[in-house]
Design a protein around this motif. Structure first.
Motif, PDB file in Angstrom:
ATOM      1  N   GLU A  44       1.071  -1.059   0.134  1.00  0.00           N
ATOM      2  CA  GLU A  44       0.143  -0.083  -0.177  1.00  0.00           C
ATOM      3  C   GLU A  44       0.806   1.507   0.126  1.00  0.00           C
ATOM      4  N   LEU A  45       0.380   2.243   0.202  1.00  0.00           N
ATOM      5  CA  LEU A  45       1.039   3.848  -0.134  1.00  0.00           C
ATOM      6  C   LEU A  45       0.303   4.086   1.255  1.00  0.00           C
ATOM      7  N   ARG A  55      13.633   7.098   0.441  1.00  0.00           N
ATOM      8  CA  ARG A  55      13.695   6.161  -0.620  1.00  0.00           C
ATOM      9  C   ARG A  55      12.566   4.978  -0.590  1.00  0.00           C
ATOM     10  N   ALA A  56      12.154   4.982   0.041  1.00  0.00           N
ATOM     11  CA  ALA A  56      10.974   4.541   0.309  1.00  0.00           C
ATOM     12  C   ALA A  56       9.998   5.206  -0.384  1.00  0.00           C
ATOM     13  N   ILE A  57       9.571   6.558  -0.473  1.00  0.00           N
ATOM     14  CA  ILE A  57       8.870   8.008  -1.330  1.00  0.00           C
ATOM     15  C   ILE A  57       8.373   8.061  -2.253  1.00  0.00           C
ATOM     16  N   ASP A  58       7.160   7.685  -3.265  1.00  0.00           N
ATOM     17  CA  ASP A  58       6.513   7.257  -3.758  1.00  0.00           C
ATOM     18  C   ASP A  58       6.170   8.804  -4.777  1.00  0.00           C
ATOM     19  N   TRP A  59       7.417   9.025  -5.141  1.00  0.00           N
ATOM     20  CA  TRP A  59       7.611  10.834  -5.928  1.00  0.00           C
ATOM     21  C   TRP A  59       6.605  11.506  -6.754  1.00  0.00           C
ATOM     22  N   LYS A  60       6.232  10.330  -7.546  1.00  0.00           N
ATOM     23  CA  LYS A  60       5.289  10.274  -8.419  1.00  0.00           C
ATOM     24  C   LYS A  60       3.494  10.495  -7.496  1.00  0.00           C
ATOM     25  N   PRO A  68       3.197  14.319   1.353  1.00  0.00           N
ATOM     26  CA  PRO A  68       4.754  12.899   0.921  1.00  0.00           C
ATOM     27  C   PRO A  68       4.115  11.623   0.654  1.00  0.00           C
ATOM     28  N   VAL A  69       4.043  10.605   0.670  1.00  0.00           N
ATOM     29  CA  VAL A  69       3.172   9.490   0.738  1.00  0.00           C
ATOM     30  C   VAL A  69       4.584   8.332   0.244  1.00  0.00           C
ATOM     31  N   VAL A  70       4.621   6.847   0.834  1.00  0.00           N
ATOM     32  CA  VAL A  70       5.769   6.001   1.015  1.00  0.00           C
ATOM     33  C   VAL A  70       5.205   5.169   0.624  1.00  0.00           C
TER      34      VAL A  70
END
Length: 296
Positions: A44-45, A55-60, A68-70
């Motif tokens: 999941e996000l 490094r776990a951040i989903d930039w899109k 910010p979400v990971v």
């Protein structure tokens, strides 16, 4: 002689009881750590929290949601376990008590139930001169018990054509999984070579070899204390009437053959253990599980 239906049912019930006791005591946890899943699977996000790895951040997704979400991952636990069980003529040997084949089915049953408890897919194939039984992988303890009934109903006979069976498993297992080969690894002919097929299978799958031998297959000297002993192979057809000095030399040769066999298997990239039919085999397998865990 083929076992009766009542004999098959009684043996399946005995293996089931042994397996459930082993799962309660130690086997379930040991199995899970020794045979892990194939990797990580996206779950999941979730919102970013202080301390999370950047490094776990989903930039899109962060740009789309404007916060910010990971990405969170979980271990992909489910995998396929395939048992390859030898039912050739040499597996019928039993100096006393359980035969080599009896012990093979018991080990397959206990490990199969452990795999079912871990929610893994479990399949099985039996072989001698060719593959004589094949059951597609599925989940559940009832599926494992049905496979055991089919395996117990298989007649013992024929030669050990291991290379052919290994190539068959390589064809039917499309995705990476675990292959547990249970056999005495008795060669039927000096020209029968199985190492290339085993090495090829090990390059794609996690392969474990469980080599079974009756204790009297190497204990010739002790058996010879009272006189001559007859030794031979049910598949190869060789027979030897040995006095004590000959039995002692033959015993040393057989022990060297077993050591060499394990080295050949490990050289192919597989884990391997040797178990005697009269041994308490559970500690041996748990020791193997510990070795695998230490490498992970």
């Amino acid at each position: 002689m083929a076992p009766s239906l009542d004999d098959v049912r009684r043996e399946v019930r005995r293996i089931e009881i042994r397996a459930r006791r082993a799962l309660r005591e130690a086997m379930a946890g040991q199995y899970r750590t020794a045979f892990r899943g194939r990797g990580l699977e996206f779950a999941e996000l979730r919102p970013y929290s202080p301390g999370d790895d950047v490094r776990a951040i989903d930039w899109k997704a962060t740009a789309r949601l404007r916060t910010p979400v990971v990405r969170r991952y979980v271990e992909e636990r489910e995998q396929t376990i395939m048992f390859l069980v030898d039912v050739s003529g040499s597996m019928a040997y039993a100096a006393s008590g359980a035969s080599v084949r009896d012990r093979a089915i018991e080990i397959a049953g206990v490990l199969g139930m452990a795999a079912a408890a871990a929610n893994d897919l479990v399949g099985m194939a039996a072989f001698n001169t060719d593959v004589v039984m094949s059951v597609a992988p599925a989940k559940g303890s009832s599926h494992v018990l049905r496979m055991l009934r089919d395996l117990l109903s298989q007649p013992i006979g024929g030669r050990t054509e291991l290379a052919r069976a290994l190539r068959y498993i390589g064809r039917v297992m499309r995705k990476r999984g675990v292959v547990i080969v249970i056999s005495d690894f008795v060669a039927t002919h000096p020209d029968h070579v199985w190492e290339p097929a085993l090495a090829q299978l090990a390059r794609r799958h996690d392969v474990v070899a469980i080599c079974l031998r009756d204790r009297r297959e190497v204990g010739l000297a002790a058996a010879n204390a009272a006189g001559l002993v007859q030794w031979g192979g049910s598949e190869r057809g060789d027979t030897l009437l040995a006095d004590l000095p000959t039995a002692q030399r033959q015993e040393l040769a057989l022990r060297a053959e077993q050591h060499g066999m394990l080295q050949r298997i490990r050289h192919c990239g597989c884990d391997a253990v040797l178990i005697g039919t009269g041994d308490d085999w559970m500690p041996t397998l748990i020791g193997l599980f510990h070795q695998r865990r230490s490498r992970q």
